[in-house]
Motif scaffolding. Structure first.
Motif, short mmCIF file in Angstrom:
data_model
loop_
_atom_site.label_atom_id
_atom_site.label_comp_id
_atom_site.label_asym_id
_atom_site.label_seq_id
_atom_site.Cartn_x
_atom_site.Cartn_y
_atom_site.Cartn_z
N ALA A 103 0.82 -1.22 0.00
CA ALA A 103 0.00 0.00 0.00
C ALA A 103 0.85 1.26 0.00
O ALA A 103 0.49 2.27 -0.61
N ALA A 104 2.00 1.20 0.68
CA ALA A 104 2.88 2.37 0.77
C ALA A 104 3.88 2.46 -0.37
O ALA A 104 4.50 3.50 -0.58
N GLY A 105 4.04 1.35 -1.11
CA GLY A 105 5.05 1.33 -2.17
C GLY A 105 6.44 1.48 -1.62
O GLY A 105 7.33 2.08 -2.23
N CYS A 106 6.66 0.92 -0.43
CA CYS A 106 7.94 1.08 0.26
C CYS A 106 8.17 -0.12 1.16
O CYS A 106 7.35 -0.38 2.06
N LYS A 107 9.24 -0.87 0.94
CA LYS A 107 9.49 -2.07 1.74
C LYS A 107 9.58 -1.77 3.23
O LYS A 107 9.18 -2.57 4.06
N ARG A 108 10.10 -0.60 3.57
CA ARG A 108 10.28 -0.26 4.98
C ARG A 108 8.96 0.02 5.69
O ARG A 108 8.91 0.19 6.89
N ALA A 109 7.85 0.07 4.93
CA ALA A 109 6.54 0.32 5.54
C ALA A 109 5.97 -0.93 6.19
O ALA A 109 4.90 -0.90 6.78
N GLY A 110 6.68 -2.06 6.08
CA GLY A 110 6.19 -3.29 6.68
C GLY A 110 5.98 -3.18 8.18
O GLY A 110 5.16 -3.88 8.76
N ARG A 111 6.71 -2.26 8.83
CA ARG A 111 6.57 -2.05 10.28
C ARG A 111 5.73 -0.81 10.55
O ARG A 111 6.02 -0.02 11.43
N PHE A 112 4.68 -0.64 9.79
CA PHE A 112 3.80 0.51 9.89
C PHE A 112 3.24 0.65 11.31
O PHE A 112 2.86 -0.32 11.94
N GLN A 113 3.23 1.90 11.80
CA GLN A 113 2.65 2.21 13.10
C GLN A 113 1.59 3.28 12.91
O GLN A 113 1.90 4.40 12.47
N GLY A 114 0.36 2.95 13.20
CA GLY A 114 -0.71 3.93 13.08
C GLY A 114 -0.57 5.01 14.13
O GLY A 114 -0.21 4.72 15.28
N SER A 115 -0.83 6.26 13.76
CA SER A 115 -0.70 7.37 14.72
C SER A 115 -2.01 7.68 15.42
O SER A 115 -2.03 8.32 16.47
N ASP A 116 -3.13 7.24 14.86
CA ASP A 116 -4.45 7.51 15.43
C ASP A 116 -4.98 6.26 16.11
O ASP A 116 -5.03 5.19 15.51
N THR A 117 -5.41 6.41 17.36
CA THR A 117 -5.98 5.28 18.09
C THR A 117 -7.48 5.18 17.85
O THR A 117 -8.03 4.09 17.73
N LEU A 118 -8.16 6.32 17.77
CA LEU A 118 -9.60 6.35 17.48
C LEU A 118 -9.83 6.88 16.08
O LEU A 118 -9.31 7.94 15.72
N LEU A 119 -10.61 6.14 15.28
CA LEU A 119 -10.84 6.54 13.90
C LEU A 119 -12.32 6.41 13.55
O LEU A 119 -12.95 5.38 13.86
N ALA A 120 -12.87 7.44 12.93
CA ALA A 120 -14.23 7.36 12.38
C ALA A 120 -14.08 7.13 10.88
O ALA A 120 -13.95 8.08 10.10
N ASP A 121 -14.03 5.88 10.48
CA ASP A 121 -13.73 5.54 9.09
C ASP A 121 -14.60 4.37 8.65
O ASP A 121 -14.31 3.22 8.97
N PRO A 122 -15.69 4.64 7.90
CA PRO A 122 -16.62 3.57 7.49
C PRO A 122 -15.96 2.45 6.69
O PRO A 122 -16.31 1.27 6.86
N GLU A 123 -14.99 2.79 5.83
CA GLU A 123 -14.34 1.78 5.00
C GLU A 123 -13.51 0.82 5.85
O GLU A 123 -13.56 -0.41 5.67
N LEU A 124 -12.76 1.37 6.79
CA LEU A 124 -11.95 0.53 7.68
C LEU A 124 -12.86 -0.29 8.59
O LEU A 124 -12.60 -1.48 8.83
N ARG A 125 -13.92 0.34 9.08
CA ARG A 125 -14.87 -0.37 9.94
C ARG A 125 -15.47 -1.58 9.22
O ARG A 125 -15.54 -2.68 9.77
N ARG A 126 -15.85 -1.39 7.97
CA ARG A 126 -16.46 -2.48 7.21
C ARG A 126 -15.48 -3.64 7.02
O ARG A 126 -15.85 -4.81 7.15
N ALA A 127 -14.22 -3.34 6.74
CA ALA A 127 -13.22 -4.39 6.54
C ALA A 127 -13.00 -5.19 7.82
O ALA A 127 -12.89 -6.42 7.79
N ILE A 128 -12.93 -4.48 8.97
CA ILE A 128 -12.74 -5.15 10.26
C ILE A 128 -13.93 -6.05 10.57
O ILE A 128 -13.78 -7.21 10.97
N LEU A 129 -15.14 -5.52 10.39
CA LEU A 129 -16.34 -6.30 10.68
C LEU A 129 -16.48 -7.49 9.73
O LEU A 129 -16.93 -8.56 10.13
#
Length: 277
Positions: A103-129
């Motif tokens: 998704a990042a087009g960068c091998k070093r992104a494999g250790r991605f760390q999200g900066s937001d703990t709370l997210l209002a995101d319908p697309e992400l919510r749907r994938a998790i559910l």
């Protein structure tokens, strides 16, 4: 009519055994502060989910997504008098590294760390559910679950914008990382604060201050959290609770039961039976 007690149901994916999902309904339970080795992705379904993480308190209403990075300290409890319902999917980093990098087009992104703990995101919510439902109802194929994981990883990277590789690790971070690595390598030993602080090349006084400041948890709480997480893996492998308690230095099975329940909502035996169904 008596108020129903809290309920915790854990499910292991039959297609990707490393994945675990929790379906929880809480009315009278509070989690101790702890951290998981995996990523954790949750959706609040009913009530309000209150928790501490990242040095601040959060309130999650229904529909919100909660995302914890590996080793991110948190607790949790119902935020009001209504019953709290949520699902939480636990995903080892190895299951997401390729998707993050893609998704990042960068091998070093494999250790991605999200900066937001709370997210209002319908697309992400749907994938998790979608992933949670596939696991709970034991439906779909491995590639169906992998597709849901890829959607989650892609959306998180999209939200983060252009991926920026991390800079140099600060000296306190590097020293505390040494301490954490020492703890993880000696979970079955009788650890002392002196040994852990020496591994970090810090005085005990400075180590205690830095650790609490950095992680929002004491070294003692961290050691207990790591031992309970390791115990969970052993339980999943079929090791009997008595043996697990002895292996990780719990005084007795009763002590192990109490500590495990404060993080997973049920006793080791109940957890082992739950995931075996």
């Amino acid at each position: 009519m008596a108020k129903q007690s809290s309920r915790f149901d854990y499910f292991k994916s039959r297609q990707i055994p490393e994945l675990t999902v929790l379906q929880a309904s809480l009315c009278d339970f509070s989690y101790d502060r702890h951290a998981h080795e995996e990523y954790a992705f949750g959706v609040t379904l009913a009530g309000r989910q209150d928790f501490f993480s990242g040095g601040q308190f959060h309130r999650s209403p229904p529909g919100n997504v909660i995302q914890f990075n590996p080793e991110q300290v948190h607790d949790g409890h119902p935020g009001d008098d209504s019953r709290l319902g949520y699902v939480m999917v636990y995903v080892p980093s190895a299951q997401l590294e390729a998707s993050f990098a893609d998704a990042a087009g960068c091998k070093r992104a494999g250790r991605f760390q999200g900066s937001d703990t709370l997210l209002a995101d319908p697309e992400l919510r749907r994938a998790i559910l979608d992933l949670a439902q596939l696991m709970i109802h034991q439906q779909g194929t491995r590639i169906d679950q992998e597709h849901a994981l890829h959607r989650m990883a892609t959306r998180l990277v999209q939200r983060a914008g252009k991926f920026q590789p991390g800079g140099r690790v600060s000296r306190p971070d590097a020293l505390l990382l040494r301490a954490k690595e020492y703890v993880l390598a000696h979970l079955e030993a009788d650890l002392s604060l002196d040994e852990i602080s020496q591994a970090a090349h810090l005085s005990k006084y400075h180590f205690l201050r830095l650790f609490r400041q950095q992680f929002g948890i004491t070294p003692h709480q961290y050691v207990l959290s790591c031992r309970v997480n390791a115990a969970r893996s052993d339980l999943e492998a079929g090791v009997v609770p008595n043996e697990v308690a002895f292996r990780y230095g719990f005084t007795d099975l009763s002590h192990f039961n109490r500590r495990f329940k404060r993080i997973y909502g049920m006793t080791p035996y109940q957890y082992q039976r739950s995931i075996a169904q």
